[in-house]
Design an enzyme around this catalytic site. Structure first.
Site, PDB file in Angstrom:
ATOM      1  CE  LYS A 107      -4.418  -1.804   1.473  1.00 41.51           C
ATOM      2  NZ  LYS A 107      -5.563  -1.765   2.386  1.00 41.51           N
ATOM      3  CE  LYS A 166      -5.949  -8.743  -2.085  1.00 39.19           C
ATOM      4  NZ  LYS A 166      -6.704  -8.534  -0.888  1.00 39.19           N
ATOM      5  CE  LYS A 200     -12.493  -4.384  -0.371  1.00 41.98           C
ATOM      6  NZ  LYS A 200     -12.906  -3.722   0.839  1.00 41.98           N
TER       7      LYS A 200
HETATM    8  P1  ATP Z   1      -8.283  -3.773  -1.175  1.00 44.19           P
HETATM    9  O1  ATP Z   1      -8.130  -4.266  -2.561  1.00 44.19           O
HETATM   10  O2  ATP Z   1      -8.992  -2.453  -1.094  1.00 44.19           O
HETATM   11  O3  ATP Z   1      -7.058  -3.872  -0.339  1.00 44.19           O
HETATM   12  P2  ATP Z   1      -9.495  -6.271  -0.538  1.00 44.19           P
HETATM   13  O4  ATP Z   1     -10.231  -6.637  -1.767  1.00 44.19           O
HETATM   14  O5  ATP Z   1      -8.241  -6.963  -0.245  1.00 44.19           O
HETATM   15  O6  ATP Z   1      -9.313  -4.713  -0.467  1.00 44.19           O
HETATM   16  P3  ATP Z   1     -10.396  -6.382   2.213  1.00 44.19           P
HETATM   17  O7  ATP Z   1     -11.424  -5.475   2.771  1.00 44.19           O
HETATM   18  O8  ATP Z   1      -8.984  -6.070   2.525  1.00 44.19           O
HETATM   19  O9  ATP Z   1     -10.535  -6.460   0.627  1.00 44.19           O
HETATM   20  O10 ATP Z   1     -10.720  -7.866   2.568  1.00 44.19           O
HETATM   21  C1  ATP Z   1     -11.966  -8.368   2.986  1.00 44.19           C
HETATM   22  C2  ATP Z   1     -11.937  -9.868   3.088  1.00 44.19           C
HETATM   23  O11 ATP Z   1     -11.960 -10.446   1.797  1.00 44.19           O
HETATM   24  C3  ATP Z   1     -10.714 -10.458   3.775  1.00 44.19           C
HETATM   25  O12 ATP Z   1     -11.106 -11.554   4.584  1.00 44.19           O
HETATM   26  C4  ATP Z   1      -9.857 -10.928   2.653  1.00 44.19           C
HETATM   27  O13 ATP Z   1      -9.017 -11.975   3.035  1.00 44.19           O
HETATM   28  C5  ATP Z   1     -10.905 -11.381   1.657  1.00 44.19           C
HETATM   29  N1  ATP Z   1     -10.411 -11.289   0.288  1.00 44.19           N
HETATM   30  C6  ATP Z   1     -10.035 -10.165  -0.362  1.00 44.19           C
HETATM   31  N2  ATP Z   1      -9.654 -10.438  -1.615  1.00 44.19           N
HETATM   32  C7  ATP Z   1      -9.791 -11.783  -1.774  1.00 44.19           C
HETATM   33  C8  ATP Z   1      -9.557 -12.684  -2.851  1.00 44.19           C
HETATM   34  N3  ATP Z   1      -9.133 -12.259  -4.027  1.00 44.19           N
HETATM   35  N4  ATP Z   1      -9.805 -13.997  -2.666  1.00 44.19           N
HETATM   36  C9  ATP Z   1     -10.268 -14.443  -1.483  1.00 44.19           C
HETATM   37  N5  ATP Z   1     -10.510 -13.645  -0.424  1.00 44.19           N
HETATM   38  C10 ATP Z   1     -10.277 -12.344  -0.548  1.00 44.19           C
END
Ligand code: ATP
Ligand code: LTN
Length: 332
Positions: free
Chosen positions: A114, A196, A199
């Protein structure tokens, strides 16, 4: 309720959720809510570690609550609340900061990632993110924390901090364990399966958002990157694109990977991608409709949040006052 083990998890109300968040987090919570005393929060204090638009943050907080409920998380069974409604999170975070080393935080993968992505705003909160997350979990004496693979390192730190405090000042916190789901623990980006699905990805074509309509979902799957060869086989090393699509399909169709492989035996990539897209779109449609219905009833959502905050404050307050006593804060 009292004799059930405590389980804690949270999602940040940032950006739009992807099917990665759905599969990696919310979908697993559905089964867990039956057997554990569950706290699911909306981590808006974590969200502001990256600059947010205030009006959007407010709206997304409510939208995330509506989504939890639309997915089947039952506010009668679980405590659903907004992190900032419970001041103990910030308060415990401060104490835990004094049990955390700067070097440990600098080494966190997410902090490094980040910092690169938000080089103009490497704020203290971003670095402190894992300590706030530890405070979230430890306040509720949670035994289990279901999260995606990407949160493993943060969970390790939460355990270290808990043990460090317990060793220094007598046992106070339950040392939490992560629950990492096998299939779907990591859904990857459709355009770059080595990353991965996120969002906040730069290319929105790689992520399926829970707000995407049917046509968009199918279009994105049709464009998904596949691999050389033509066989539909689960092999993440040599076929990362196809394997990712198989994982997504297996979760959304409720089938094992082996079942999915045999179903698509001999099918071409184009038809395979279309089938995955249709399955995901079919599965998401009712959730989207229910979320919209809930969002129109703000009064109901506020009632849920009020009840959640009251319950969370009670549990969290108990832990915080124990901590304050042990640390030597003068009490009146
Ligand atoms: P950002 O991209 O803004 O960092 P993020 O998509 O990683 O956000 P978080 O709010 O950090 O989302 O995560 C919410 C939950 O979703 C966590 O439990 C995280 O482990 C899960 N998660 C996020 N991305 C994935 C993915 N690609 N596959 C499986 N689980 C995920
Ligand atoms: N950082 C987490 C969200 C989160 C969380 C938590 C998860 C904040 N506090 C406590 C589990 C337990 C993430 O999923 N990105």
């Amino acid at each position: 309720m009292e004799d059930k083990k405590v389980l804690y998890s949270a999602i940040q109300p940032t950006n739009n959720l992807t099917i990665g968040n759905y599969v990696g987090a919310i979908k697993n919570w559905l089964n867990l809510q039956e057997n554990y005393d569950c706290y699911f929060s909306i981590a808006n204090m974590h969200a502001i570690t990256v600059r947010q638009n205030p009006a959007e943050l407010r709206q997304k907080t409510l939208a995330l609550l509506a989504l939890y409920i639309a997915c089947g998380i039952d506010p009668e069974k679980c405590c659903l609340y907004v992190q900032s409604h419970v001041p103990a999170h910030a308060e415990l975070c401060w104490v835990l900061n004094t049990f955390t080393y700067v070097g440990e935080m600098e080494r966190m993968t997410q902090f490094k990632d980040k910092s690169l992505r938000h080089a103009e705003n490497i704020n203290m909160g971003l670095m402190d993110y894992p300590v706030l997350m530890a405070a979230d979990i430890l306040l509720y004496q949670a035994q289990y924390v279901p999260v995606g693979e990407d949160q493993r390192q943060h969970l390790e730190i939460a355990r270290d901090i808990a043990q460090r405090f317990n060793n220094a000042l007598t046992p106070t916190f339950t040392v939490p364990e992560g629950l990492f789901m096998k299939v779907g623990a990591k859904i990857n980006d459709l355009q770059d399966p080595s990353k991965k699905m996120s969002k906040s990805a730069e290319n929105p074509n790689g992520s399926i958002f829970l707000t995407d309509d049917r046509d968009t979902i199918i279009r994105k799957f049709k464009r998904a990157v596949t691999d050389s060869g033509s066989e539909i086989k689960y092999d993440p090393m040599s076929k990362p694109g196809v394997s990712n699509l198989l994982s997504i399909y297996s979760v959304f169709a409720d089938k094992s990977i082996a079942e999915a492989e045999s179903e698509f035996n001999g099918v071409g990539y184009g038809d395979f991608k279309l089938a995955v897209g249709e399955t995901v779109a079919d599965r998401l449609a009712p959730v989207q409709a229910e979320q919209a219905k809930l969002l129109a009833d703000k009064e109901y959502l506020n009632t849920v949040l009020k009840k959640g905050a009251e319950r969370a404050m009670k549990t969290a307050g108990r832990t915080l006052s124990k901590v304050y006593k042990k640390i030597g804060f003068y009490q009146i």
